[in-house]
Design a protein around this motif. Sequence first.
Motif, PDB file in Angstrom:
ATOM      1  N   ALA A 101      -3.123   8.240  -5.138  1.00 49.05           N
ATOM      2  CA  ALA A 101      -3.958   8.006  -3.953  1.00 49.05           C
ATOM      3  C   ALA A 101      -4.845   6.780  -4.153  1.00 49.05           C
ATOM      4  CB  ALA A 101      -4.818   9.225  -3.681  1.00 49.05           C
ATOM      5  N   TYR A 153       0.837  -1.196   0.000  1.00 48.55           N
ATOM      6  CA  TYR A 153       0.000   0.000   0.000  1.00 48.55           C
ATOM      7  C   TYR A 153       0.881   1.258   0.000  1.00 48.55           C
ATOM      8  CZ  TYR A 153      -3.981   2.957   1.329  1.00 48.55           C
ATOM      9  OH  TYR A 153      -4.971   3.907   1.357  1.00 48.55           O
ATOM     10  N   SER A 193       0.852   3.960  -2.970  1.00 47.51           N
ATOM     11  CA  SER A 193       0.459   5.317  -2.575  1.00 47.51           C
ATOM     12  C   SER A 193       1.452   6.362  -3.073  1.00 47.51           C
ATOM     13  CB  SER A 193       0.318   5.416  -1.057  1.00 47.51           C
ATOM     14  OG  SER A 193      -0.756   4.615  -0.614  1.00 47.51           O
TER      15      SER A 193
END
Length: 200
Positions: A182, A174, A178
Amino acid sequence: MKDGFLTSFVNVSRVQPIGGLDEYGAILDGWLTVLSQLGFHARHLSINGDLSSWRRRQVEGITLRFRHLDRTLGDIAFLWNAEHPGRMGVDLGSGLERLAWARTQTNWHQLIYDSWAGAAPPATLDAIRTATLLLGHGITPAARGAGGITRRVIGAIDRDAARLGVGALVRDMYGYWSLIGALRAPWPEIARAIEEEIRL
């Protein structure tokens, strides 16, 4: 999968219409300049391919591959409409991870998965990495359509390797995704969705 390949990666590309071979050559020259600025020395770069054209439906083209030492970095295609050859374009592409791999000469699995490289089979690590991206963008498991792809990706996870949960690895993946853009869903929700799908 072989080293250098992933189910999901950050695509680096340039796709545009062109007026002729001179523009194609200028784009290739510009790309070689970018590679040089990234630290790829020109004497270690090579370009190869077959100059005979291929055809896919209404498009014909020639594809050349560029390499650094022994690693293929990507390719550049010269394209034209089979019925209207004056309509031409270029499609240049590579992957951010592949460029980092060739530049650093690091072990592929170590580069992509860092401390997780030996924690599970590569296919499981790749599946969790891709599932994190899909679920992070709201593409939840389903019987068909885009959700069917998510379900198939999660289905590639070795259940024994994920027996203690996938949260820590999802959190790391993640963090990577990221950096690129987003994600909609928070990482704990993604981990929960993967673990629930594995248990089905």
